[in-house]
Design a protein around this motif. Sequence first.
Motif, PDB file in Angstrom:
ATOM      1  N   ILE A 124      30.835  46.289 -23.338  1.00 31.75           N
ATOM      2  CA  ILE A 124      32.181  45.768 -23.592  1.00 31.75           C
ATOM      3  C   ILE A 124      32.143  44.269 -23.858  1.00 31.75           C
ATOM      4  O   ILE A 124      31.643  43.497 -23.035  1.00 31.75           O
ATOM      5  N   ASP A 125      32.693  43.897 -24.995  1.00 30.12           N
ATOM      6  CA  ASP A 125      32.842  42.488 -25.318  1.00 30.12           C
ATOM      7  C   ASP A 125      34.184  42.019 -24.763  1.00 30.12           C
ATOM      8  O   ASP A 125      35.192  42.697 -24.958  1.00 30.12           O
ATOM      9  N   SER A 126      34.231  40.912 -24.090  1.00 22.40           N
ATOM     10  CA  SER A 126      35.452  40.374 -23.448  1.00 22.40           C
ATOM     11  C   SER A 126      36.119  41.419 -22.561  1.00 22.40           C
ATOM     12  O   SER A 126      37.262  41.816 -22.806  1.00 22.40           O
ATOM     13  N   PRO A 127      35.439  41.881 -21.510  1.00 21.17           N
ATOM     14  CA  PRO A 127      35.992  42.973 -20.697  1.00 21.17           C
ATOM     15  C   PRO A 127      37.254  42.608 -19.936  1.00 21.17           C
ATOM     16  O   PRO A 127      38.057  43.473 -19.623  1.00 21.17           O
ATOM     17  N   LEU A 128      37.428  41.317 -19.647  1.00 24.26           N
ATOM     18  CA  LEU A 128      38.613  40.929 -18.868  1.00 24.26           C
ATOM     19  C   LEU A 128      39.485  39.956 -19.654  1.00 24.26           C
ATOM     20  O   LEU A 128      40.348  39.280 -19.086  1.00 24.26           O
ATOM     21  N   GLU A 166      37.340  33.866  -9.658  1.00 23.65           N
ATOM     22  CA  GLU A 166      37.730  35.141  -9.027  1.00 23.65           C
ATOM     23  C   GLU A 166      36.662  36.208  -9.295  1.00 23.65           C
ATOM     24  O   GLU A 166      36.328  37.003  -8.417  1.00 23.65           O
ATOM     25  N   VAL A 167      36.133  36.192 -10.516  1.00 20.31           N
ATOM     26  CA  VAL A 167      35.123  37.200 -10.890  1.00 20.31           C
ATOM     27  C   VAL A 167      33.795  36.884 -10.193  1.00 20.31           C
ATOM     28  O   VAL A 167      33.130  37.775  -9.660  1.00 20.31           O
ATOM     29  N   GLY A 212      40.171  39.459 -10.491  1.00 18.80           N
ATOM     30  CA  GLY A 212      39.324  39.831  -9.357  1.00 18.80           C
ATOM     31  C   GLY A 212      39.421  41.322  -9.088  1.00 18.80           C
ATOM     32  O   GLY A 212      38.400  42.009  -8.924  1.00 18.80           O
ATOM     33  N   ASN A 213      40.656  41.842  -9.090  1.00 18.23           N
ATOM     34  CA  ASN A 213      40.864  43.277  -8.837  1.00 18.23           C
ATOM     35  C   ASN A 213      40.169  44.140  -9.878  1.00 18.23           C
ATOM     36  O   ASN A 213      39.480  45.103  -9.557  1.00 18.23           O
TER      37      ASN A 213
END
Lengths: 150, 665
Positions: free
Chosen positions: B597-601, B639-640, B610-611
């Motif tokens: 996945i590119d740019s997952p968040l 957070e990550v 974080g969640n």
Amino acid sequence: MAGFIDRITYISPSNFEYIKELENQKVLGIDSSLQRKDIFFLAMALGLESPKDLPKQHDFIRNSYFKEEGEALLRAVNIGTAESENEIDEKTNLNNGIKYCEKCAEGGFAKLRELVAESTYSGDFSEDVLEKKLLVQLKFKFKQYFKDNL
Amino acid sequence: MGIFIDHVEFENYRQYGTGKLSFNKKNKKMLYAVIAKNGTGKTTLLNAITWCLYNKEYQIDDKSKALPLINTAVFQKANHNDEITVSVKLLIVDDDEKKNIEFTRIQTFKIVKTHAGNKKAISNDNNFIVTFTGEHENTEPQYNSDAQPWVKQYFDEDIRNFYFFDGEQLKEFFGESKSKAIKDSIYNIAQITLLEKCIKRIKDIRKDLAKEIAKDYPSLSSIEEEINKKKERIEFEKGVLRDCENELAELVPKREAIESELKHYEPIKALKVKQAEYLGRLNKLDDEATKFKKDKADFVRRYVVLLNMYPSIKKTYDLIVEKEKKGELPPDIDKDLVLRLLEKEEATCPICNGKINENARSHLKALLNKITVSSITANELSRTKGPLEACLEETGKFEEKLTIFNKRENELERDIKHEKDLLQEVNAKLLTYGNASETFDVAAKERESQNLQSQINQLYIRQGGAGTRYRDFVEDLAALNKKWKDAFSKQKGLETKKREINLLDDLENHYSLVMNNIINEILQEISFTTQRIFDEMIWKKNTFGKVSINGDYEVEVHNKNNVLMTASLSATEKMALAYAFTLAVHRASGKNCPLVIDSPLGRVSDENRGNMARSLLEISTITTKQLIMLFTPDEYSEEVKVVYDNKVNVQELKLSMDETHVEGV
């Protein structure tokens, strides 16, 4: 005499085909989701004064689908033609009376074809024109039944 | 257990140049965080994988404007007539099958001189090779077309979006153009191709048999001809529907992309908000007008029945009322019984068993004169009264209802005109918006967007027409097939042929049934797993209810009160839903393949990062699924970091000083 036997009510094969055209053009809201009994009543009501024999029969609707109001309307069509009290037993029995209703519907489909043709210009059917035409007739009838008699 | 990408090896490939990026799972950590600034090569890694497997770089928008495959430094150093090889190798480990599979794509280039004296790379051979190394033996490498089935087995191109995808695009995941992809993926996973082929073959055999039979029977021959014509028309409409679907799949995202640019362009943001507002209200009014038209048609139809039948209904109703007044309804005397008693000379009374004498006979005759209808008729008439009374009451309300309809019609016309005027005004402003100093051509983009919208609308109309015709023809065909079968069964003899036709029909029906059952099972499994994963991923525990896939292959989310709320999901929730669905597709496919996945968040708001990061880590750990996530440093926020500290493999990529290759490979 028995109650209304669950058999089939017929229309002619040509009118069965014609209903598909009506559905395609959505004439008076007729589409594949509309119950067949409603199409039958529309035709029957239009053909009350011009019943016609069916040249051939095509299955259209099971009588059990007419339900209470439907049976009442079919009965009213027949009793409406009774000329004396002696005919009431016969006219109330829908097992015979349904045939007359089928004839009225046959005549009504012919009337509907005329109405649709009169509302079609250069091959394009206009629902608006048809509705306006029918509303003029309905207003006239309403005045006749509910106002003139007052 | 599952399937893992062990490493990706590059040779002269774009900014990766020559090197190897390892994802081996020696430390049992299943989640890989690759951190790189924009432009360093995150998306290029996705492209390298899809180029290796499918010979396509899906993440490049305009290939004509893209740099060549060859690493820039290598290209610059190359001389005329030099041959350069570019390759990408992808080694995957299949733990279940106990084998390693290496996918390799090799492209050779020849460097030539252009008329202007510049260098140009001309592509020569492109080869694709798959090699296997098992526990005990190595197998022969497979080349090109022989190698392709192995790609299909592990990373089917048709559902590539479920293996390698761009998180930034996830918000579009459940858009209207995506349900086709979801449907295709479900068909693909269900592996029903073989069944489809069987059904087609059975149909062909039946068609030939019917043709052979029809030769000797003219009545069957004419029906057969009609059947074939109908089939041709069905195929034609199917083609139209397919074309529409494909064109829509291209035009809808294109327009959405332009609209997204326009909406985010600050100077016209307010205008775009107004445009969307007017358009929304106009669409709502159009929907209301459509419903109103239907209601009015129903009204006219109903009153054609009621007012045309009014005299008959009134006559019947009055008759019933009169009979009630006379005491005949409800019936207390059986007219038929009286008639039967009078017919017999020596009848006995059914109550006292005494003889009916002359006195009694004259009493019965007097009764008969009083009763005009039989008890059955009287019963039927009693039942008829209520519905007729309701009809009469409804008929009397015609004028009142018509007035309401006319008022509503006028209001709708007025409101639609008002919204159209407002929309036209804002459209005109956007279409003539101009500022020579600005580089962003609003008017041109707006024109393009509106043109695309009108093309899309036309396609929807075309699609609607073709869909209706298609359904009608399918219905006609079923009737014709029945007609043919009836006519065929009436022919004398031909017993063997009859048995053959019946057998083929049965086979076709059963195969179709099996096929539909498999699809439904897969659909249910995916719905169930999507629901489960979505529930695990989402931290709001009291909001969401059922997650399902509807008949149009659209993923739907309901709230606890079973109200559809897919459109109201936040960007983060949409992302969670997309992940849940993707992972459910993986599970249903039966292979625990990796997910890149590119740019997952990228679309997840700060407070939820974080969640979401925790949820993805848990999924990768519990399901032993390899997740390779390509972050920007901003996205890999504090957070990550807190969540992933020491629990994931982290690898940073940087561009070299001369920006010709990626360091850290």
